[in-house]
Motif scaffolding. Sequence first.
Motif, PDB file in Angstrom:
ATOM      1  N   ALA A 184       0.588  -1.218   0.112  1.00 35.29           N
ATOM      2  CA  ALA A 184      -0.102  -0.181   0.093  1.00 35.29           C
ATOM      3  C   ALA A 184       0.891   1.341   0.198  1.00 35.29           C
ATOM      4  O   ALA A 184       0.749   2.163  -0.590  1.00 35.29           O
ATOM      5  CB  ALA A 184      -0.856  -0.123   1.412  1.00 35.29           C
ATOM      6  N   SER A 185       1.843   1.469   0.720  1.00 33.96           N
ATOM      7  CA  SER A 185       2.812   2.114   0.889  1.00 33.96           C
ATOM      8  C   SER A 185       3.571   2.678  -0.478  1.00 33.96           C
ATOM      9  O   SER A 185       3.585   3.768  -1.002  1.00 33.96           O
ATOM     10  CB  SER A 185       3.875   2.402   1.948  1.00 33.96           C
ATOM     11  N   PHE A 202      11.857   4.096  -2.315  1.00 35.43           N
ATOM     12  CA  PHE A 202      12.459   4.008  -0.813  1.00 35.43           C
ATOM     13  C   PHE A 202      11.657   4.927   0.186  1.00 35.43           C
ATOM     14  O   PHE A 202      11.386   4.551   1.122  1.00 35.43           O
ATOM     15  CB  PHE A 202      14.054   4.244  -1.048  1.00 35.43           C
ATOM     16  N   ALA A 203      11.508   6.324  -0.329  1.00 33.84           N
ATOM     17  CA  ALA A 203      11.039   7.233   0.844  1.00 33.84           C
ATOM     18  C   ALA A 203       9.845   6.729   1.069  1.00 33.84           C
ATOM     19  O   ALA A 203       9.317   6.747   2.114  1.00 33.84           O
ATOM     20  CB  ALA A 203      11.122   8.413   0.205  1.00 33.84           C
ATOM     21  N   SER A 204       8.951   6.346   0.223  1.00 40.17           N
ATOM     22  CA  SER A 204       7.473   5.696   0.509  1.00 40.17           C
ATOM     23  C   SER A 204       7.570   4.515   1.144  1.00 40.17           C
ATOM     24  O   SER A 204       6.750   4.815   2.210  1.00 40.17           O
ATOM     25  CB  SER A 204       6.763   5.433  -0.889  1.00 40.17           C
ATOM     26  N   LEU A 205       8.354   3.607   1.160  1.00 37.24           N
ATOM     27  CA  LEU A 205       8.338   2.416   1.891  1.00 37.24           C
ATOM     28  C   LEU A 205       8.764   2.948   3.237  1.00 37.24           C
ATOM     29  O   LEU A 205       8.210   2.226   4.193  1.00 37.24           O
ATOM     30  CB  LEU A 205       9.707   1.408   1.334  1.00 37.24           C
ATOM     31  N   VAL A 206       9.594   3.808   3.473  1.00 38.15           N
ATOM     32  CA  VAL A 206      10.255   4.080   4.620  1.00 38.15           C
ATOM     33  C   VAL A 206       9.130   4.855   5.435  1.00 38.15           C
ATOM     34  O   VAL A 206       8.648   4.698   6.786  1.00 38.15           O
ATOM     35  CB  VAL A 206      11.586   4.919   4.719  1.00 38.15           C
ATOM     36  N   ARG A 207       8.597   5.995   4.931  1.00 41.43           N
ATOM     37  CA  ARG A 207       7.301   6.606   5.305  1.00 41.43           C
ATOM     38  C   ARG A 207       6.174   5.726   5.853  1.00 41.43           C
ATOM     39  O   ARG A 207       5.715   5.731   6.889  1.00 41.43           O
ATOM     40  CB  ARG A 207       6.897   7.670   4.354  1.00 41.43           C
ATOM     41  N   GLY A 208       5.862   4.695   4.835  1.00 37.38           N
ATOM     42  CA  GLY A 208       4.968   3.805   5.158  1.00 37.38           C
ATOM     43  C   GLY A 208       3.768   4.244   5.750  1.00 37.38           C
ATOM     44  O   GLY A 208       3.092   5.206   5.146  1.00 37.38           O
ATOM     45  N   GLU A 209       2.816   3.763   6.463  1.00 36.12           N
ATOM     46  CA  GLU A 209       1.659   4.174   6.999  1.00 36.12           C
ATOM     47  C   GLU A 209       1.945   4.710   8.426  1.00 36.12           C
ATOM     48  O   GLU A 209       0.979   5.476   8.818  1.00 36.12           O
ATOM     49  CB  GLU A 209       0.616   2.732   7.223  1.00 36.12           C
ATOM     50  N   ILE A 210       3.091   4.804   8.985  1.00 32.02           N
ATOM     51  CA  ILE A 210       3.394   5.496  10.000  1.00 32.02           C
ATOM     52  C   ILE A 210       3.247   6.974  10.093  1.00 32.02           C
ATOM     53  O   ILE A 210       2.867   7.817  10.964  1.00 32.02           O
ATOM     54  CB  ILE A 210       4.606   5.137  10.625  1.00 32.02           C
ATOM     55  N   HIS A 211       3.565   7.480   8.933  1.00 30.79           N
ATOM     56  CA  HIS A 211       3.463   8.988   8.800  1.00 30.79           C
ATOM     57  C   HIS A 211       2.126   9.596   8.808  1.00 30.79           C
ATOM     58  O   HIS A 211       1.532  10.362   9.447  1.00 30.79           O
ATOM     59  CB  HIS A 211       4.100   9.276   7.373  1.00 30.79           C
ATOM     60  N   LEU A 212       1.074   8.676   8.004  1.00 30.79           N
ATOM     61  CA  LEU A 212      -0.262   9.147   7.814  1.00 30.79           C
ATOM     62  C   LEU A 212      -0.908   8.853   9.383  1.00 30.79           C
ATOM     63  O   LEU A 212      -1.533   9.835  10.005  1.00 30.79           O
ATOM     64  CB  LEU A 212      -1.063   8.194   6.851  1.00 30.79           C
ATOM     65  N   ARG A 213      -0.310   7.953  10.199  1.00 26.27           N
ATOM     66  CA  ARG A 213      -0.776   7.725  11.398  1.00 26.27           C
ATOM     67  C   ARG A 213      -0.381   8.643  12.366  1.00 26.27           C
ATOM     68  O   ARG A 213      -1.375   9.327  13.153  1.00 26.27           O
ATOM     69  CB  ARG A 213      -0.424   6.194  12.028  1.00 26.27           C
TER      70      ARG A 213
END
Lengths: 217, 217
Positions: A169-170, B168-179
Amino acid sequence: MRAGSNPVMHSEPSRGGKGAAILAAARQEFLGGGFGAVSMDVIARAASVSKATVYAHFTSKEELFGAVVADMSERYFRGFSASELDPVDVAASLTTIARRFLELVLSPEAVALNRIIIGEVSRFPALGEVFWQAGPERSRVQIEIFMRRAAAAGTLAITDPREAAEQFASLVRGEIHLRHLLRLEPVHAAASADAAASAVATFLRAFGHGTGAPAAG
Amino acid sequence: MRAGSNPVMHSEPSRGGKGAAILAAARQEFLGGGFGAVSMDVIARAASVSKATVYAHFTSKEELFGAVVADMSERYFRGFSASELDPVDVAASLTTIARRFLELVLSPEAVALNRIIIGEVSRFPALGEVFWQAGPERSRVQIEIFMRRAAAAGTLAITDPREAAEQFASLVRGEIHLRHLLRLEPVHAAASADAAASAVATFLRAFGHGTGAPAAG
DNA sequence: GTCTATACAGTGATAGAC
DNA sequence: GTCTATCACTGTATAGAC
Protein backbone atom coordinates in the motif's frame (compact mmCIF):
# COMPACT_ATOMS: atom_id res chain seq x y z
CA MET A 1 -29.50 8.00 -4.09
CA ARG A 2 -31.28 7.28 -0.77
CA ALA A 3 -28.74 8.88 1.51
CA GLY A 4 -30.57 7.85 4.65
CA SER A 5 -30.41 4.07 4.47
CA ASN A 6 -27.31 3.82 6.63
CA PRO A 7 -28.01 3.12 10.32
CA VAL A 8 -24.40 3.68 11.37
CA MET A 9 -24.72 7.42 11.82
CA HIS A 10 -24.82 8.29 15.48
CA SER A 11 -26.61 11.62 15.43
CA GLU A 12 -29.70 10.25 13.70
CA PRO A 13 -31.31 13.36 12.30
CA SER A 14 -34.80 12.89 10.98
CA ARG A 15 -33.72 12.02 7.50
CA GLY A 16 -36.74 12.97 5.50
CA GLY A 17 -36.06 15.87 3.11
CA LYS A 18 -34.50 18.63 5.14
CA GLY A 19 -32.22 16.57 7.34
CA ALA A 20 -30.57 14.92 4.37
CA ALA A 21 -30.39 18.22 2.52
CA ILE A 22 -28.59 19.84 5.45
CA LEU A 23 -26.14 16.98 5.71
CA ALA A 24 -25.49 17.09 1.97
CA ALA A 25 -24.95 20.84 1.99
CA ALA A 26 -22.67 20.60 5.01
CA ARG A 27 -20.69 17.86 3.32
CA GLN A 28 -20.17 19.98 0.23
CA GLU A 29 -19.17 23.10 2.12
CA PHE A 30 -16.96 21.43 4.71
CA LEU A 31 -15.13 19.39 2.10
CA GLY A 32 -14.34 22.49 0.14
CA GLY A 33 -13.26 24.83 2.89
CA GLY A 34 -12.64 22.92 6.09
CA PHE A 35 -14.23 23.55 9.46
CA GLY A 36 -13.14 27.09 10.25
CA ALA A 37 -13.78 28.67 6.87
CA VAL A 38 -17.41 27.56 6.65
CA SER A 39 -20.21 29.19 8.64
CA MET A 40 -23.54 27.77 9.64
CA ASP A 41 -25.11 30.61 7.69
CA VAL A 42 -23.52 29.41 4.48
CA ILE A 43 -24.57 25.82 5.14
CA ALA A 44 -28.14 26.90 5.83
CA ARG A 45 -28.29 28.90 2.63
CA ALA A 46 -26.78 26.04 0.63
CA ALA A 47 -29.43 23.71 2.03
CA SER A 48 -32.20 26.27 1.39
CA VAL A 49 -33.31 26.28 4.99
CA SER A 50 -32.98 28.70 7.88
CA LYS A 51 -30.22 28.52 10.42
CA ALA A 52 -32.71 27.59 13.12
CA THR A 53 -33.69 24.53 11.13
CA VAL A 54 -30.08 23.46 10.96
CA TYR A 55 -29.91 23.68 14.74
CA ALA A 56 -33.14 21.71 15.02
CA HIS A 57 -31.32 18.79 13.39
CA PHE A 58 -27.82 19.20 14.78
CA THR A 59 -27.15 20.67 18.18
CA SER A 60 -23.88 22.36 17.22
CA LYS A 61 -21.49 23.03 14.38
CA GLU A 62 -19.11 20.49 15.85
CA GLU A 63 -21.74 17.76 15.83
CA LEU A 64 -22.69 18.53 12.25
CA PHE A 65 -19.05 18.37 11.23
CA GLY A 66 -18.60 15.07 13.03
CA ALA A 67 -21.69 13.63 11.36
CA VAL A 68 -20.40 14.65 7.94
CA VAL A 69 -17.02 13.06 8.53
CA ALA A 70 -18.39 9.84 9.98
CA ASP A 71 -20.92 9.53 7.18
CA MET A 72 -18.35 10.12 4.45
CA SER A 73 -15.73 7.87 5.99
CA GLU A 74 -18.24 5.08 5.99
CA ARG A 75 -19.47 5.80 2.50
CA TYR A 76 -16.30 6.19 0.51
CA PHE A 77 -14.27 3.16 1.41
CA ARG A 78 -16.93 0.53 1.43
CA GLY A 79 -16.46 -0.86 -2.07
CA PHE A 80 -12.80 -1.78 -1.88
CA SER A 81 -12.23 -5.49 -2.21
CA ALA A 82 -9.84 -7.96 -3.79
CA SER A 83 -11.68 -11.17 -3.00
CA GLU A 84 -12.40 -12.23 -6.56
CA LEU A 85 -8.85 -11.75 -7.86
CA ASP A 86 -6.70 -14.73 -8.85
CA PRO A 87 -3.72 -15.25 -6.50
CA VAL A 88 -1.91 -17.31 -9.15
CA ASP A 89 -1.78 -14.58 -11.78
CA VAL A 90 -0.20 -12.39 -9.18
CA ALA A 91 1.13 -9.64 -11.44
CA ALA A 92 -2.26 -8.95 -12.99
CA SER A 93 -4.06 -9.14 -9.68
CA LEU A 94 -1.65 -6.81 -7.90
CA THR A 95 -1.98 -4.35 -10.74
CA THR A 96 -5.74 -4.42 -10.39
CA ILE A 97 -5.48 -3.92 -6.64
CA ALA A 98 -3.08 -1.02 -7.11
CA ARG A 99 -5.36 0.69 -9.60
CA ARG A 100 -8.44 0.26 -7.44
CA PHE A 101 -6.54 1.52 -4.44
CA LEU A 102 -5.29 4.62 -6.23
CA GLU A 103 -8.65 5.31 -7.80
CA LEU A 104 -10.07 5.32 -4.30
CA VAL A 105 -7.51 7.30 -2.34
CA LEU A 106 -6.93 9.84 -5.11
CA SER A 107 -10.60 10.54 -5.76
CA PRO A 108 -11.42 14.19 -5.10
CA GLU A 109 -13.89 13.30 -2.37
CA ALA A 110 -11.48 11.03 -0.52
CA VAL A 111 -8.65 13.54 -0.78
CA ALA A 112 -10.84 16.37 0.47
CA LEU A 113 -12.06 14.22 3.35
CA ASN A 114 -8.55 13.16 4.26
CA ARG A 115 -7.44 16.78 4.12
CA ILE A 116 -10.04 18.22 6.44
CA ILE A 117 -9.61 15.39 8.93
CA ILE A 118 -5.87 15.92 9.09
CA GLY A 119 -6.40 19.65 9.40
CA GLU A 120 -8.96 19.44 12.17
CA VAL A 121 -7.74 16.42 14.11
CA SER A 122 -6.28 18.73 16.74
CA ARG A 123 -9.75 20.06 17.44
CA PHE A 124 -11.54 16.72 16.93
CA PRO A 125 -9.19 13.99 18.14
CA ALA A 126 -11.75 11.22 17.65
CA LEU A 127 -12.04 11.77 13.90
CA GLY A 128 -8.58 10.39 13.20
CA GLU A 129 -9.51 6.97 14.51
CA VAL A 130 -12.87 6.96 12.73
CA PHE A 131 -11.22 7.70 9.41
CA TRP A 132 -8.39 5.27 9.94
CA GLN A 133 -10.66 2.34 10.69
CA ALA A 134 -13.00 3.10 7.82
CA GLY A 135 -10.29 3.89 5.27
CA PRO A 136 -6.65 2.81 5.43
CA GLU A 137 -7.19 -0.02 7.88
CA ARG A 138 -10.05 -1.53 5.91
CA SER A 139 -8.19 -1.41 2.62
CA ARG A 140 -5.05 -2.81 4.20
CA VAL A 141 -7.04 -5.77 5.54
CA GLN A 142 -8.36 -6.47 2.05
CA ILE A 143 -4.85 -6.39 0.62
CA GLU A 144 -3.55 -8.57 3.44
CA ILE A 145 -6.16 -11.22 2.65
CA PHE A 146 -4.93 -11.35 -0.91
CA MET A 147 -1.33 -11.59 0.27
CA ARG A 148 -2.20 -14.61 2.38
CA ARG A 149 -3.88 -16.32 -0.54
CA ALA A 150 -0.92 -15.62 -2.81
CA ALA A 151 1.50 -16.88 -0.17
CA ALA A 152 -0.59 -20.05 0.19
CA ALA A 153 -0.62 -20.46 -3.59
CA GLY A 154 3.15 -20.11 -3.63
CA THR A 155 3.16 -17.11 -5.95
CA LEU A 156 4.54 -14.62 -3.42
CA ALA A 157 7.47 -15.24 -1.07
CA ILE A 158 5.91 -13.55 1.92
CA THR A 159 6.46 -14.38 5.57
CA ASP A 160 4.54 -11.50 7.15
CA PRO A 161 1.35 -10.81 5.16
CA ARG A 162 0.40 -7.86 7.27
CA GLU A 163 3.70 -6.12 6.77
CA ALA A 164 3.68 -7.00 3.08
CA ALA A 165 0.23 -5.46 2.69
CA GLU A 166 1.40 -2.31 4.43
CA GLN A 167 4.45 -2.05 2.26
CA PHE A 168 2.51 -2.68 -0.90
CA ALA A 169 0.00 0.00 0.00
CA SER A 170 2.83 2.39 0.82
CA LEU A 171 4.57 1.73 -2.47
CA VAL A 172 1.36 2.25 -4.42
CA ARG A 173 0.40 5.37 -2.53
CA GLY A 174 3.92 6.68 -3.08
CA GLU A 175 4.40 10.39 -3.09
CA ILE A 176 1.43 10.98 -5.36
CA HIS A 177 -0.94 10.79 -2.42
CA LEU A 178 0.88 13.48 -0.47
CA ARG A 179 1.03 15.59 -3.61
CA HIS A 180 -2.73 15.34 -3.92
CA LEU A 181 -3.21 16.28 -0.28
CA LEU A 182 -1.08 19.36 -0.95
CA ARG A 183 -3.08 20.19 -4.09
CA LEU A 184 -0.02 19.79 -6.30
CA GLU A 185 -1.19 17.19 -8.75
CA PRO A 186 -3.20 17.96 -11.90
CA VAL A 187 -4.87 14.58 -11.33
CA HIS A 188 -3.68 12.76 -14.40
CA ALA A 189 -5.04 9.28 -14.91
CA ALA A 190 -1.83 8.38 -16.74
CA ALA A 191 0.30 9.29 -13.74
CA SER A 192 -1.81 6.99 -11.57
CA ALA A 193 -1.37 4.11 -13.99
CA ASP A 194 2.39 4.64 -14.07
CA ALA A 195 2.60 4.78 -10.30
CA ALA A 196 0.61 1.56 -10.02
CA ALA A 197 2.77 -0.23 -12.57
CA SER A 198 6.10 0.74 -11.05
CA ALA A 199 4.91 -0.07 -7.54
CA VAL A 200 3.83 -3.53 -8.64
CA ALA A 201 7.12 -4.07 -10.46
CA THR A 202 9.16 -3.20 -7.41
CA PHE A 203 7.00 -5.28 -5.11
CA LEU A 204 7.40 -8.28 -7.40
CA ARG A 205 11.16 -7.79 -7.51
CA ALA A 206 11.12 -8.13 -3.74
CA PHE A 207 8.54 -10.86 -3.22
CA GLY A 208 7.80 -12.47 -6.58
CA HIS A 209 9.21 -15.70 -7.91
CA GLY A 210 11.02 -15.94 -11.23
CA THR A 211 10.21 -12.58 -12.73
CA GLY A 212 11.82 -10.54 -9.98
CA ALA A 213 15.23 -12.14 -9.47
CA PRO A 214 18.18 -9.75 -9.60
CA ALA A 215 19.75 -9.64 -13.05
CA ALA A 216 23.30 -10.15 -11.92
CA GLY A 217 24.26 -11.90 -8.71
CA MET B 1 18.76 31.09 19.36
CA ARG B 2 19.11 34.04 16.98
CA ALA B 3 15.92 33.48 15.02
CA GLY B 4 16.50 36.45 12.75
CA SER B 5 19.64 35.39 10.91
CA ASN B 6 17.77 33.89 7.97
CA PRO B 7 17.45 36.24 4.99
CA VAL B 8 15.07 33.96 3.09
CA MET B 9 11.90 35.23 4.74
CA HIS B 10 9.97 37.35 2.28
CA SER B 11 7.95 39.56 4.58
CA GLU B 12 11.01 40.96 6.31
CA PRO B 13 9.62 42.24 9.57
CA SER B 14 12.01 44.33 11.57
CA ARG B 15 13.52 41.47 13.44
CA GLY B 16 14.77 43.12 16.55
CA GLY B 17 12.97 41.87 19.67
CA LYS B 18 9.28 42.25 19.02
CA GLY B 19 9.16 41.10 15.42
CA ALA B 20 10.88 37.83 16.23
CA ALA B 21 8.77 37.40 19.35
CA ILE B 22 5.58 37.78 17.34
CA LEU B 23 6.74 35.30 14.74
CA ALA B 24 7.74 32.82 17.43
CA ALA B 25 4.44 33.16 19.24
CA ALA B 26 2.50 32.82 16.00
CA ARG B 27 4.48 29.72 15.13
CA GLN B 28 3.68 28.11 18.45
CA GLU B 29 -0.02 28.94 18.33
CA PHE B 30 -0.60 28.12 14.68
CA LEU B 31 1.21 24.80 14.94
CA GLY B 32 -0.96 23.79 17.84
CA GLY B 33 -4.35 24.85 16.63
CA GLY B 34 -4.26 25.61 12.92
CA PHE B 35 -5.29 28.82 11.24
CA GLY B 36 -8.96 29.13 12.15
CA ALA B 37 -8.73 28.20 15.80
CA VAL B 38 -6.12 30.82 16.66
CA SER B 39 -6.92 34.51 17.00
CA MET B 40 -4.64 37.48 16.64
CA ASP B 41 -5.54 38.33 20.23
CA VAL B 42 -4.06 35.09 21.47
CA ILE B 43 -0.92 35.56 19.39
CA ALA B 44 -0.49 39.10 20.70
CA ARG B 45 -0.83 37.96 24.28
CA ALA B 46 1.57 35.06 23.75
CA ALA B 47 4.11 37.51 22.33
CA SER B 48 3.49 39.99 25.17
CA VAL B 49 2.62 42.80 22.80
CA SER B 50 -0.57 44.54 21.80
CA LYS B 51 -2.62 43.55 18.82
CA ALA B 52 -1.77 46.81 17.09
CA THR B 53 1.91 45.94 17.29
CA VAL B 54 1.25 42.64 15.57
CA TYR B 55 -0.43 44.53 12.74
CA ALA B 56 2.51 46.92 12.60
CA HIS B 57 4.71 43.98 11.63
CA PHE B 58 2.33 41.90 9.57
CA THR B 59 -0.43 43.44 7.53
CA SER B 60 -2.93 40.62 8.06
CA LYS B 61 -3.46 37.30 9.74
CA GLU B 62 -3.00 35.58 6.40
CA GLU B 63 0.40 37.14 5.87
CA LEU B 64 1.51 36.20 9.36
CA PHE B 65 0.41 32.64 8.76
CA GLY B 66 2.25 32.53 5.46
CA ALA B 67 5.40 33.89 7.06
CA VAL B 68 5.25 31.23 9.77
CA VAL B 69 4.82 28.42 7.28
CA ALA B 70 7.55 29.63 4.92
CA ASP B 71 9.95 30.16 7.80
CA MET B 72 9.31 26.73 9.29
CA SER B 73 9.41 24.90 5.99
CA GLU B 74 12.82 26.37 5.39
CA ARG B 75 14.05 25.72 8.89
CA TYR B 76 13.04 22.14 9.52
CA PHE B 77 14.28 20.28 6.47
CA ARG B 78 17.62 21.91 6.00
CA GLY B 79 19.80 19.39 7.79
CA PHE B 80 18.85 16.28 5.85
CA SER B 81 21.76 14.86 3.90
CA ALA B 82 23.30 11.53 2.93
CA SER B 83 26.46 12.79 1.29
CA GLU B 84 28.94 11.28 3.74
CA LEU B 85 27.45 7.76 3.69
CA ASP B 86 29.28 4.85 2.10
CA PRO B 87 27.55 3.53 -1.06
CA VAL B 88 29.37 0.21 -0.77
CA ASP B 89 28.04 -0.71 2.65
CA VAL B 90 24.59 -0.18 1.25
CA ALA B 91 22.56 -1.88 3.98
CA ALA B 92 24.07 0.22 6.74
CA SER B 93 23.82 3.42 4.75
CA LEU B 94 20.20 2.87 3.76
CA THR B 95 19.35 2.14 7.38
CA THR B 96 20.96 5.40 8.42
CA ILE B 97 19.07 7.29 5.72
CA ALA B 98 15.81 5.67 6.75
CA ARG B 99 16.32 6.59 10.39
CA ARG B 100 17.24 10.17 9.62
CA PHE B 101 14.29 10.46 7.29
CA LEU B 102 11.84 9.14 9.87
CA GLU B 103 13.33 11.22 12.64
CA LEU B 104 12.71 14.25 10.47
CA VAL B 105 9.22 13.61 9.11
CA LEU B 106 7.90 12.20 12.39
CA SER B 107 9.21 15.00 14.55
CA PRO B 108 6.34 16.81 16.31
CA GLU B 109 7.17 20.10 14.62
CA ALA B 110 7.29 18.62 11.13
CA VAL B 111 4.07 16.69 11.66
CA ALA B 112 2.28 19.75 12.99
CA LEU B 113 3.53 21.83 10.09
CA ASN B 114 2.51 19.22 7.57
CA ARG B 115 -0.89 18.98 9.21
CA ILE B 116 -1.76 22.65 9.14
CA ILE B 117 -0.53 23.05 5.57
CA ILE B 118 -2.68 20.17 4.38
CA GLY B 119 -5.61 21.54 6.31
CA GLU B 120 -5.31 25.09 5.01
CA VAL B 121 -4.07 24.49 1.49
CA SER B 122 -7.55 25.19 0.16
CA ARG B 123 -7.35 28.68 1.61
CA PHE B 124 -3.64 29.17 0.85
CA PRO B 125 -2.90 27.32 -2.37
CA ALA B 126 0.69 28.57 -2.56
CA LEU B 127 1.72 26.92 0.69
CA GLY B 128 1.57 23.43 -0.75
CA GLU B 129 4.31 24.16 -3.24
CA VAL B 130 6.46 25.95 -0.67
CA PHE B 131 6.30 22.99 1.67
CA TRP B 132 6.86 20.44 -1.06
CA GLN B 133 9.98 22.08 -2.38
CA ALA B 134 11.46 22.64 1.07
CA GLY B 135 10.52 19.22 2.47
CA PRO B 136 9.71 16.08 0.47
CA GLU B 137 11.40 17.24 -2.72
CA ARG B 138 14.61 18.21 -0.99
CA SER B 139 14.88 14.96 0.94
CA ARG B 140 14.07 12.93 -2.17
CA VAL B 141 16.90 14.66 -4.04
CA GLN B 142 19.32 13.74 -1.26
CA ILE B 143 18.20 10.12 -1.38
CA GLU B 144 18.40 10.09 -5.17
CA ILE B 145 22.02 11.25 -5.04
CA PHE B 146 22.87 8.31 -2.81
CA MET B 147 21.04 5.94 -5.16
CA ARG B 148 23.14 7.15 -8.07
CA ARG B 149 26.34 6.63 -6.13
CA ALA B 150 25.27 3.12 -5.09
CA ALA B 151 24.30 2.28 -8.65
CA ALA B 152 27.68 3.52 -9.87
CA ALA B 153 29.40 1.46 -7.16
CA GLY B 154 27.45 -1.59 -8.30
CA THR B 155 25.82 -2.20 -4.94
CA LEU B 156 22.25 -1.46 -6.05
CA ALA B 157 20.61 -2.75 -9.23
CA ILE B 158 18.84 0.47 -10.06
CA THR B 159 17.96 1.78 -13.49
CA ASP B 160 15.88 4.81 -12.49
CA PRO B 161 17.45 6.51 -9.45
CA ARG B 162 14.69 9.04 -9.16
CA GLU B 163 11.97 6.43 -9.04
CA ALA B 164 14.04 4.29 -6.67
CA ALA B 165 14.44 7.25 -4.31
CA GLU B 166 10.71 7.88 -4.37
CA GLN B 167 9.92 4.27 -3.68
CA PHE B 168 12.46 4.05 -0.90
CA ALA B 169 11.05 7.15 0.74
CA SER B 170 7.52 5.78 0.36
CA LEU B 171 8.49 2.46 1.91
CA VAL B 172 10.18 4.16 4.83
CA ARG B 173 7.36 6.61 5.40
CA GLY B 174 4.94 3.71 5.22
CA GLU B 175 1.68 4.09 7.05
CA ILE B 176 3.33 5.46 10.18
CA HIS B 177 3.49 8.92 8.67
CA LEU B 178 -0.24 9.03 7.96
CA ARG B 179 -0.89 7.68 11.43
CA HIS B 180 1.10 10.54 12.88
CA LEU B 181 -0.78 13.06 10.77
CA LEU B 182 -4.00 11.60 12.16
CA ARG B 183 -2.66 11.74 15.72
CA LEU B 184 -2.90 7.98 16.10
CA GLU B 185 0.64 7.09 17.05
CA PRO B 186 2.02 7.24 20.60
CA VAL B 187 5.34 8.22 18.97
CA HIS B 188 7.42 5.23 19.91
CA ALA B 189 11.05 5.33 18.91
CA ALA B 190 11.03 1.55 18.67
CA ALA B 191 8.25 1.58 16.10
CA SER B 192 10.27 3.95 13.98
CA ALA B 193 13.32 1.72 14.12
CA ASP B 194 11.25 -1.31 13.13
CA ALA B 195 9.69 0.55 10.24
CA ALA B 196 13.10 1.65 9.03
CA ALA B 197 14.53 -1.86 9.24
CA SER B 198 11.71 -3.57 7.40
CA ALA B 199 11.63 -0.91 4.71
CA VAL B 200 15.35 -1.33 4.11
CA ALA B 201 14.98 -5.11 4.04
CA THR B 202 12.25 -4.98 1.41
CA PHE B 203 14.10 -2.42 -0.66
CA LEU B 204 17.21 -4.60 -0.65
CA ARG B 205 15.18 -7.64 -1.66
CA ALA B 206 14.11 -5.66 -4.71
CA PHE B 207 17.31 -3.85 -5.63
CA GLY B 208 20.17 -5.34 -3.65
CA HIS B 209 22.69 -7.90 -4.83
CA GLY B 210 23.31 -11.13 -3.02
CA THR B 211 21.53 -10.48 0.24
CA GLY B 212 18.12 -9.96 -1.31
CA ALA B 213 17.70 -12.88 -3.72
CA PRO B 214 14.44 -14.84 -3.36
CA ALA B 215 14.88 -17.83 -1.10
CA ALA B 216 13.36 -20.35 -3.47
CA GLY B 217 13.25 -19.90 -7.21
C1' DG C 1 6.97 51.57 17.14
C1' DT C 2 4.06 50.79 20.64
C1' DC C 3 0.21 51.34 23.33
C1' DT C 4 -5.24 51.76 24.72
C1' DA C 5 -9.57 52.00 23.01
C1' DT C 6 -12.72 51.06 19.62
C1' DA C 7 -15.13 50.46 15.03
C1' DC C 8 -17.44 47.17 12.47
C1' DA C 9 -18.52 42.79 10.42
C1' DG C 10 -19.55 38.25 11.19
C1' DT C 11 -19.98 34.26 14.25
C1' DG C 12 -22.63 30.43 16.77
C1' DA C 13 -26.69 29.94 18.91
C1' DT C 14 -31.60 31.06 20.57
C1' DA C 15 -36.58 33.14 21.36
C1' DG C 16 -40.96 33.24 19.95
C1' DA C 17 -44.58 33.20 16.29
C1' DC C 18 -46.86 30.00 13.29
C1' DG D 1 -40.48 21.67 12.32
C1' DT D 2 -39.74 25.84 10.29
C1' DC D 3 -39.37 30.49 9.99
C1' DT D 4 -37.78 35.71 11.07
C1' DA D 5 -35.46 38.43 14.06
C1' DT D 6 -32.14 38.92 17.36
C1' DC D 7 -28.96 37.78 21.03
C1' DA D 8 -24.19 37.96 23.10
C1' DC D 9 -19.83 37.44 21.72
C1' DT D 10 -15.44 37.30 19.25
C1' DG D 11 -13.03 38.23 15.19
C1' DT D 12 -9.95 41.30 12.31
C1' DA D 13 -8.41 45.59 11.72
C1' DT D 14 -7.66 50.59 12.72
C1' DA D 15 -7.41 55.61 15.09
C1' DG D 16 -5.09 58.44 17.79
C1' DA D 17 -2.03 59.43 21.77
C1' DC D 18 2.71 59.06 23.12
